[in-house]
Design a protein around this motif. Sequence first.
Motif, mmCIF file in Angstrom:
data_model
loop_
_atom_site.group_PDB
_atom_site.id
_atom_site.type_symbol
_atom_site.label_atom_id
_atom_site.label_comp_id
_atom_site.label_asym_id
_atom_site.label_seq_id
_atom_site.Cartn_x
_atom_site.Cartn_y
_atom_site.Cartn_z
ATOM 1 N N VAL A 252 20.810 10.377 -5.178
ATOM 2 C CA VAL A 252 22.165 10.788 -5.551
ATOM 3 C C VAL A 252 22.842 11.432 -4.338
ATOM 4 N N GLY A 253 24.030 11.015 -4.055
ATOM 5 C CA GLY A 253 24.758 11.535 -2.901
ATOM 6 C C GLY A 253 24.653 10.599 -1.713
ATOM 7 N N THR A 254 23.442 10.321 -1.281
ATOM 8 C CA THR A 254 23.266 9.439 -0.129
ATOM 9 C C THR A 254 23.664 8.001 -0.468
ATOM 10 N N TYR A 255 23.335 7.559 -1.691
ATOM 11 C CA TYR A 255 23.698 6.209 -2.138
ATOM 12 C C TYR A 255 25.222 6.062 -2.190
ATOM 13 N N GLU A 256 25.881 7.014 -2.823
ATOM 14 C CA GLU A 256 27.340 6.961 -2.943
ATOM 15 C C GLU A 256 28.011 6.982 -1.579
ATOM 16 N N PHE A 257 27.487 7.815 -0.688
ATOM 17 C CA PHE A 257 28.066 7.923 0.647
ATOM 18 C C PHE A 257 28.003 6.588 1.389
ATOM 19 N N ALA A 258 26.843 5.916 1.328
ATOM 20 C CA ALA A 258 26.685 4.636 2.028
ATOM 21 C C ALA A 258 27.640 3.584 1.467
ATOM 22 N N LEU A 259 27.748 3.516 0.132
ATOM 23 C CA LEU A 259 28.661 2.548 -0.478
ATOM 24 C C LEU A 259 30.101 2.806 -0.060
ATOM 25 N N ALA A 260 30.511 4.071 -0.144
ATOM 26 C CA ALA A 260 31.899 4.413 0.180
ATOM 27 C C ALA A 260 32.224 4.066 1.628
ATOM 28 N N VAL A 261 31.286 4.304 2.536
ATOM 29 C CA VAL A 261 31.516 3.994 3.953
ATOM 30 C C VAL A 261 31.751 2.502 4.153
ATOM 31 N N ILE A 262 30.920 1.667 3.545
ATOM 32 C CA ILE A 262 31.062 0.215 3.704
ATOM 33 C C ILE A 262 32.385 -0.259 3.111
ATOM 34 N N PHE A 263 32.739 0.230 1.932
ATOM 35 C CA PHE A 263 33.994 -0.190 1.312
ATOM 36 C C PHE A 263 35.205 0.239 2.142
ATOM 37 N N LEU A 265 35.232 0.707 5.406
ATOM 38 C CA LEU A 265 35.256 -0.134 6.600
ATOM 39 C C LEU A 265 35.828 -1.513 6.299
ATOM 40 N N ALA A 266 35.686 -1.935 5.031
ATOM 41 C CA ALA A 266 36.203 -3.244 4.627
ATOM 42 C C ALA A 266 37.672 -3.193 4.231
ATOM 43 N N GLY A 267 38.264 -1.988 4.264
ATOM 44 C CA GLY A 267 39.693 -1.883 4.010
ATOM 45 C C GLY A 267 40.090 -1.287 2.679
ATOM 46 N N THR A 268 39.125 -0.905 1.851
ATOM 47 C CA THR A 268 39.440 -0.262 0.574
ATOM 48 C C THR A 268 39.807 1.196 0.829
ATOM 49 N N SER A 269 40.763 1.712 0.081
ATOM 50 C CA SER A 269 41.209 3.086 0.289
ATOM 51 C C SER A 269 40.069 4.064 0.030
ATOM 52 N N PRO A 270 40.051 5.212 0.725
ATOM 53 C CA PRO A 270 38.963 6.184 0.557
ATOM 54 C C PRO A 270 38.777 6.650 -0.879
ATOM 55 N N ALA A 271 39.867 6.905 -1.590
ATOM 56 C CA ALA A 271 39.761 7.394 -2.963
ATOM 57 C C ALA A 271 39.109 6.358 -3.871
ATOM 58 N N VAL A 272 39.559 5.114 -3.772
ATOM 59 C CA VAL A 272 38.994 4.045 -4.606
ATOM 60 C C VAL A 272 37.543 3.770 -4.203
ATOM 61 N N SER A 273 37.265 3.771 -2.910
ATOM 62 C CA SER A 273 35.885 3.568 -2.441
ATOM 63 C C SER A 273 34.948 4.617 -3.025
ATOM 64 N N THR A 274 35.407 5.864 -3.024
ATOM 65 C CA THR A 274 34.594 6.956 -3.568
ATOM 66 C C THR A 274 34.362 6.776 -5.056
ATOM 67 N N LEU A 275 35.413 6.426 -5.794
ATOM 68 C CA LEU A 275 35.278 6.257 -7.240
ATOM 69 C C LEU A 275 34.354 5.093 -7.589
ATOM 70 N N ILE A 276 34.473 3.982 -6.868
ATOM 71 C CA ILE A 276 33.589 2.833 -7.119
ATOM 72 C C ILE A 276 32.135 3.229 -6.902
ATOM 73 N N ALA A 277 31.887 3.914 -5.791
ATOM 74 C CA ALA A 277 30.512 4.311 -5.463
ATOM 75 C C ALA A 277 29.941 5.268 -6.500
ATOM 76 N N VAL A 278 30.734 6.264 -6.884
ATOM 77 C CA VAL A 278 30.250 7.277 -7.836
ATOM 78 C C VAL A 278 30.017 6.671 -9.214
ATOM 79 N N ILE A 279 30.968 5.880 -9.709
ATOM 80 C CA ILE A 279 30.834 5.319 -11.056
ATOM 81 C C ILE A 279 29.744 4.260 -11.110
#
Length: 319
Positions: A252-263, A265-279
Amino acid sequence: MYRKLCAIIFSVLLAVGILAVMVIRVWNDLADALAYVRPLYLIPACFICLCAWFVRGGRYQSILSRMQVSISLIFSTACIYISQTVNLIVPARLGDLIRVVLLKHDYDATISQGLSSIIVERVFDIISVAVLGLCAVVFVLNAPSWVLMLLILPLVLGGIFFLVLILTGKVQTDNKYIGYVLTMMNEMRNASLTPRSACVLAVTSLGIWILDTAICSLVALMFGQDIPFSIVLLAVVAGNLVKAVPLTPGGVGTYEFALAVIFELAGTSPAVSTLIAVIDHLIKNGITLIGGAISIMYLGDWVIPELSESIKKRLKDES
């Protein structure tokens, strides 16, 4: 034991800290990101997650059958549910060792059979994740160099693992402890190196992680993001490889962080990237906890006291 408890508290605080920093960083944009959410996508995401657990159970059943331990699909899935539920509570993947207790209690399996089955499962998990990640990188332009290194390392380690299994096949010894290790090597060899077993484990392992990626894709669609499957696959792969390092309970935490970083970098907004990773992780962990609770009730009243005693003993041994 107190030192180990301090380590547990630290790992929990680390997980909370990472998530807190991620959320605080995009706090002002969360309302906009949540405005167009379509929660109906949660239904197929949860259903796929449930199916993935039974695929895991079938794979584990297949591994044990090659070690002459015959168990039902329900029991094998329950074993994984319970072990992963414990992994969400304590760090260092101590929950995996719970399977040894469960198998010994209900099927009189040896400790070596329990440990060998876990190692084989983990090796195929890591290798299949890395293979899928490399396939995804081909379709992702300008992928960070650290991602490539993250994918190559597991394949190298996996190759070394199978090479050791092959080379130790003809080794004989009367030394007690070396003999025990060689017994485990032989069990792992039987479970993973025959053509049939290797094929079954490879196909099911790849299938598990493709289903895992499909869950994350549905979460992305829930926020109106049509992210290419290759990007989602790369994010899930990176998340699970980082998660394999037992820094926090259940990653928990490390998984979400890695997902958000990749998203991102691919152009997804930080807020949406964070929500996708967390949910995405919340869905997977939620199904895990529910399945773990049902599995404990299914196996009987002896499970909780036995698990508690096993965890206490493990903590004491490592203190």
